[in-house]
Design a protein around this motif. Structure first.
Motif, PDB file in Angstrom:
ATOM      1  N   ILE A 183      37.520  69.905  26.634  1.00  0.00           N
ATOM      2  CA  ILE A 183      36.851  71.121  27.116  1.00  0.00           C
ATOM      3  C   ILE A 183      35.366  70.803  27.221  1.00  0.00           C
ATOM      4  CG2 ILE A 183      36.263  73.525  26.632  1.00  0.00           C
ATOM      5  CD1 ILE A 183      38.839  73.757  25.030  1.00  0.00           C
ATOM      6  N   THR A 184      34.816  70.926  28.423  1.00  0.00           N
ATOM      7  CA  THR A 184      33.376  70.695  28.581  1.00  0.00           C
ATOM      8  C   THR A 184      32.603  71.938  28.142  1.00  0.00           C
ATOM      9  OG1 THR A 184      33.482  71.418  30.895  1.00  0.00           O
ATOM     10  CG2 THR A 184      33.681  69.068  30.476  1.00  0.00           C
ATOM     11  N   ASP A 185      31.429  71.707  27.590  1.00  0.00           N
ATOM     12  CA  ASP A 185      30.548  72.793  27.136  1.00  0.00           C
ATOM     13  C   ASP A 185      31.146  73.648  26.030  1.00  0.00           C
ATOM     14  OD1 ASP A 185      28.258  72.273  28.765  1.00  0.00           O
ATOM     15  OD2 ASP A 185      29.306  73.122  30.486  1.00  0.00           O
ATOM     16  N   LEU A 186      32.053  73.063  25.225  1.00  0.00           N
ATOM     17  CA  LEU A 186      32.454  73.754  23.988  1.00  0.00           C
ATOM     18  C   LEU A 186      31.198  74.088  23.205  1.00  0.00           C
ATOM     19  CD1 LEU A 186      35.410  71.848  22.262  1.00  0.00           C
ATOM     20  CD2 LEU A 186      35.302  74.306  22.685  1.00  0.00           C
ATOM     21  N   PRO A 187      31.138  75.247  22.552  1.00  0.00           N
ATOM     22  CA  PRO A 187      29.955  75.550  21.750  1.00  0.00           C
ATOM     23  C   PRO A 187      29.670  74.430  20.749  1.00  0.00           C
ATOM     24  CG  PRO A 187      31.307  77.499  21.986  1.00  0.00           C
ATOM     25  CD  PRO A 187      32.092  76.370  22.592  1.00  0.00           C
ATOM     26  N   GLY A 188      28.453  73.889  20.824  1.00  0.00           N
ATOM     27  CA  GLY A 188      28.075  72.772  19.954  1.00  0.00           C
ATOM     28  C   GLY A 188      28.169  71.419  20.626  1.00  0.00           C
ATOM     29  N   MET A 189      28.789  71.364  21.816  1.00  0.00           N
ATOM     30  CA  MET A 189      28.895  70.081  22.524  1.00  0.00           C
ATOM     31  C   MET A 189      27.575  69.764  23.232  1.00  0.00           C
ATOM     32  SD  MET A 189      31.635  68.882  25.464  1.00  0.00           S
ATOM     33  CE  MET A 189      32.987  68.463  24.369  1.00  0.00           C
ATOM     34  N   THR A 190      27.145  68.515  23.141  1.00  0.00           N
ATOM     35  CA  THR A 190      25.954  68.048  23.847  1.00  0.00           C
ATOM     36  C   THR A 190      26.387  67.085  24.952  1.00  0.00           C
ATOM     37  OG1 THR A 190      25.741  66.118  22.410  1.00  0.00           O
ATOM     38  CG2 THR A 190      24.618  68.149  21.689  1.00  0.00           C
ATOM     39  N   PRO A 191      25.499  66.792  25.905  1.00  0.00           N
ATOM     40  CA  PRO A 191      25.845  65.794  26.925  1.00  0.00           C
ATOM     41  C   PRO A 191      26.206  64.437  26.306  1.00  0.00           C
ATOM     42  CG  PRO A 191      23.895  67.018  27.592  1.00  0.00           C
ATOM     43  CD  PRO A 191      24.199  67.442  26.187  1.00  0.00           C
ATOM     44  N   GLU A 192      25.544  64.110  25.211  1.00  0.00           N
ATOM     45  CA  GLU A 192      25.834  62.828  24.554  1.00  0.00           C
ATOM     46  C   GLU A 192      27.244  62.822  23.972  1.00  0.00           C
ATOM     47  OE1 GLU A 192      21.742  63.263  25.304  1.00  0.00           O
ATOM     48  OE2 GLU A 192      22.996  64.608  24.119  1.00  0.00           O
ATOM     49  N   ILE A 193      27.646  63.953  23.370  1.00  0.00           N
ATOM     50  CA  ILE A 193      29.016  64.058  22.834  1.00  0.00           C
ATOM     51  C   ILE A 193      30.023  63.958  23.973  1.00  0.00           C
ATOM     52  CG2 ILE A 193      30.695  65.654  21.787  1.00  0.00           C
ATOM     53  CD1 ILE A 193      28.450  66.648  19.950  1.00  0.00           C
ATOM     54  N   LEU A 194      29.777  64.680  25.075  1.00  0.00           N
ATOM     55  CA  LEU A 194      30.710  64.663  26.202  1.00  0.00           C
ATOM     56  C   LEU A 194      30.828  63.256  26.784  1.00  0.00           C
ATOM     57  CD1 LEU A 194      32.622  65.995  28.192  1.00  0.00           C
ATOM     58  CD2 LEU A 194      30.630  66.801  29.494  1.00  0.00           C
ATOM     59  N   ALA A 195      29.706  62.555  26.902  1.00  0.00           N
ATOM     60  CA  ALA A 195      29.749  61.183  27.442  1.00  0.00           C
ATOM     61  C   ALA A 195      30.646  60.300  26.581  1.00  0.00           C
ATOM     62  CB  ALA A 195      28.340  60.610  27.513  1.00  0.00           C
ATOM     63  N   LYS A 196      30.469  60.381  25.274  1.00  0.00           N
ATOM     64  CA  LYS A 196      31.319  59.590  24.368  1.00  0.00           C
ATOM     65  C   LYS A 196      32.771  60.045  24.453  1.00  0.00           C
ATOM     66  CE  LYS A 196      27.700  58.553  21.002  1.00  0.00           C
ATOM     67  NZ  LYS A 196      27.079  59.043  19.759  1.00  0.00           N
ATOM     68  N   ASP A 197      32.990  61.373  24.586  1.00  0.00           N
ATOM     69  CA  ASP A 197      34.354  61.911  24.694  1.00  0.00           C
ATOM     70  C   ASP A 197      35.071  61.350  25.924  1.00  0.00           C
ATOM     71  OD1 ASP A 197      34.112  63.426  22.417  1.00  0.00           O
ATOM     72  OD2 ASP A 197      33.964  65.362  23.444  1.00  0.00           O
ATOM     73  N   LEU A 198      34.363  61.260  27.044  1.00  0.00           N
ATOM     74  CA  LEU A 198      34.971  60.751  28.274  1.00  0.00           C
ATOM     75  C   LEU A 198      35.385  59.286  28.113  1.00  0.00           C
ATOM     76  CD1 LEU A 198      32.572  62.470  30.823  1.00  0.00           C
ATOM     77  CD2 LEU A 198      35.005  62.972  30.538  1.00  0.00           C
ATOM     78  N   ILE A 199      34.566  58.528  27.396  1.00  0.00           N
ATOM     79  CA  ILE A 199      34.902  57.122  27.134  1.00  0.00           C
ATOM     80  C   ILE A 199      36.090  57.030  26.183  1.00  0.00           C
ATOM     81  CG2 ILE A 199      34.074  54.985  26.056  1.00  0.00           C
ATOM     82  CD1 ILE A 199      31.256  55.743  27.153  1.00  0.00           C
ATOM     83  N   ARG A 200      36.058  57.813  25.116  1.00  0.00           N
ATOM     84  CA  ARG A 200      37.162  57.777  24.138  1.00  0.00           C
ATOM     85  C   ARG A 200      38.484  58.202  24.776  1.00  0.00           C
ATOM     86  NH1 ARG A 200      36.149  58.652  18.618  1.00  0.00           N
ATOM     87  NH2 ARG A 200      38.422  58.415  18.356  1.00  0.00           N
ATOM     88  N   LEU A 201      38.431  59.250  25.601  1.00  0.00           N
ATOM     89  CA  LEU A 201      39.639  59.720  26.278  1.00  0.00           C
ATOM     90  C   LEU A 201      40.191  58.616  27.187  1.00  0.00           C
ATOM     91  CD1 LEU A 201      41.634  62.032  26.886  1.00  0.00           C
ATOM     92  CD2 LEU A 201      40.036  62.856  28.621  1.00  0.00           C
ATOM     93  N   SER A 202      39.304  57.958  27.901  1.00  0.00           N
ATOM     94  CA  SER A 202      39.726  56.878  28.798  1.00  0.00           C
ATOM     95  C   SER A 202      40.279  55.692  28.014  1.00  0.00           C
ATOM     96  CB  SER A 202      38.546  56.438  29.669  1.00  0.00           C
ATOM     97  OG  SER A 202      38.066  57.530  30.434  1.00  0.00           O
ATOM     98  N   ASP A 203      39.708  55.419  26.862  1.00  0.00           N
ATOM     99  CA  ASP A 203      40.165  54.299  26.034  1.00  0.00           C
ATOM    100  C   ASP A 203      41.594  54.492  25.521  1.00  0.00           C
ATOM    101  OD1 ASP A 203      37.823  52.917  26.374  1.00  0.00           O
ATOM    102  OD2 ASP A 203      36.962  53.449  24.422  1.00  0.00           O
ATOM    103  N   LEU A 204      42.070  55.748  25.489  1.00  0.00           N
ATOM    104  CA  LEU A 204      43.446  55.993  25.032  1.00  0.00           C
ATOM    105  C   LEU A 204      44.477  55.471  26.035  1.00  0.00           C
ATOM    106  CD1 LEU A 204      43.282  59.619  23.547  1.00  0.00           C
ATOM    107  CD2 LEU A 204      43.431  57.455  22.295  1.00  0.00           C
ATOM    108  N   ASP A 205      44.024  55.198  27.278  1.00  0.00           N
ATOM    109  CA  ASP A 205      44.902  54.616  28.293  1.00  0.00           C
ATOM    110  C   ASP A 205      46.126  55.495  28.530  1.00  0.00           C
ATOM    111  OD1 ASP A 205      45.451  52.672  30.178  1.00  0.00           O
ATOM    112  OD2 ASP A 205      46.663  51.471  28.797  1.00  0.00           O
ATOM    113  N   LEU A 206      45.867  56.753  28.923  1.00  0.00           N
ATOM    114  CA  LEU A 206      46.945  57.732  29.098  1.00  0.00           C
ATOM    115  C   LEU A 206      47.312  57.898  30.567  1.00  0.00           C
ATOM    116  CD1 LEU A 206      45.747  60.440  26.548  1.00  0.00           C
ATOM    117  CD2 LEU A 206      47.335  58.541  26.183  1.00  0.00           C
TER     118      LEU A 206
END
Length: 331
Positions: A183-206
């Motif tokens: 979920i983008t822009d969850l309360p408390g999420m920063t652009p830096e958190i989202l950037a890392k989240d996108l990498i982590r999600l991609s690393d799961l190779d789903l």
């Protein structure tokens, strides 16, 4: 892509370049086809108490419902009649349905229609995952929402990110095509958190990856928080496409909840899937994860027809195929 590059793109460093690159990659791998998944939201009971979700256990204002197995299978019949290649059988974390109940849904669906069966039932035991897969369930969706442990713990009280991730691994091991999302822009999420989240999600190779904007629900603790940005969600979708060329990426209903027409626009920035609801209109409005979910109160056939028209409006073709993972080649 490095986190710093992603953060810059999320801030709008090159929207035209980002969106056109994501669209070109989508067309290269999927042509002009958009896969449709018919979602059957069969229960809005949930034992979890996530702060962002209207189905949360603590929401006393929600009118709760459960569909029985014959009603759920009637929706599968509708998917067949409407030429949808996939059904998504979805609920809150509702253990009133036993492992065997879900098994009857899977086997019944396979008997009724030549569809891929996707389950989205939350946190179930690993043995259940294996049981349903053996009966013919093809795919499983299990959202993460964020990989930031502190933010995850705040949004999903009493739950651990590590448990969620271990379930995703169990689903992969069981042989499913597996999907997750943010979920983008969850309360408390920063652009830096989202950037890392996108990498982590991609690393799961789903096989399936989703990203949708935060939509505040007034009946939750986050009801007064600001809505997420559609543009940020589009940027995140496009980045996900560049990081995952072969993944199936839906344009989510949360986009349309914030702005009519945003979901079809998402199909031009990296998405190749749309998931119209087949939930009976008598209860579909009560699957209120957020306001505007299933706001189009028409029968399922009219909903699906509207989605097909929306896909055609952006110059794409609604497919009747199952849309199996291009990363795996199984049915």
């Amino acid at each position: 892509m490095r986190p710093s590059e992603i953060t810059q793109l999320l801030a709008g460093a090159d929207d035209p370049g980002l969106f056109s690159a994501a669209d070109a990659l989508t067309r290269q791998n999927f042509g002009n086809e958009v896969f449709l998944r018919g979602v059957i939201e069969f229960s809005n009971h949930c034992e979890k108490n996530c702060r962002y979700c209207g189905l949360r256990r603590g929401n006393r204002r929600l009118s709760r419902y459960r569909l029985d197995v014959p009603d759920i299978l009637a929706c599968v019949g509708l998917a067949r009649d409407l030429q949808l290649g996939t059904v998504v059988v979805q609920s809150g974390d509702d253990f009133a349905y036993t492992r065997e109940d879900i098994g009857r849904i899977v086997t019944g669906a396979r008997e009724i229609a030549d569809v891929a069966v996707t389950l989205s039932l939350g946190d179930r035991p690993e043995a259940d995952f294996a049981y349903w897969h053996a009966l013919g369930a093809n795919r499983y969706l299990l959202k993460v929402e964020t990989f930031d442990e502190a933010l995850y713990a705040r949004c999903r009280p009493g739950l651990l990110l590590s448990d969620r991730l271990s379930r995703i691994e169990a689903l992969k091991k069981a042989g499913y095509e597996v999907g997750s999302g943010l979920i983008t822009d969850l309360p408390g999420m920063t652009p830096e958190i989202l950037a890392k989240d996108l990498i982590r999600l991609s690393d799961l190779d789903l096989d399936m990856l989703a990203v949708g904007p935060f939509v505040p629900n007034p009946d939750t603790p986050y009801g007064d928080e600001a809505s997420g940005s559609i543009l940020t969600a589009f940027r995140a979708m496009a980045i996900l496409r560049l990081l995952n060329p072969l993944a199936n990426i839906p344009s989510t209903s949360a986009l349309n909840a914030l702005r009519d027409g945003a979901r079809e626009q998402g199909l031009t920035v990296g998405a190749n899937v749309v998931m119209p609801s087949l939930t009976p209109e008598t209860v579909s409005g009560d699957y209120a994860i957020y306001p505007g979910k299933n706001a189009f109160r028409a029968d399922a056939a009219a909903r699906v027809a509207a989605v097909r028209r929306a896909i055609e409006r952006v110059g794409l073709v609604p497919s009747t195929a199952r849309g199996n993972s291009k990363r795996k080649h199984h049915g």
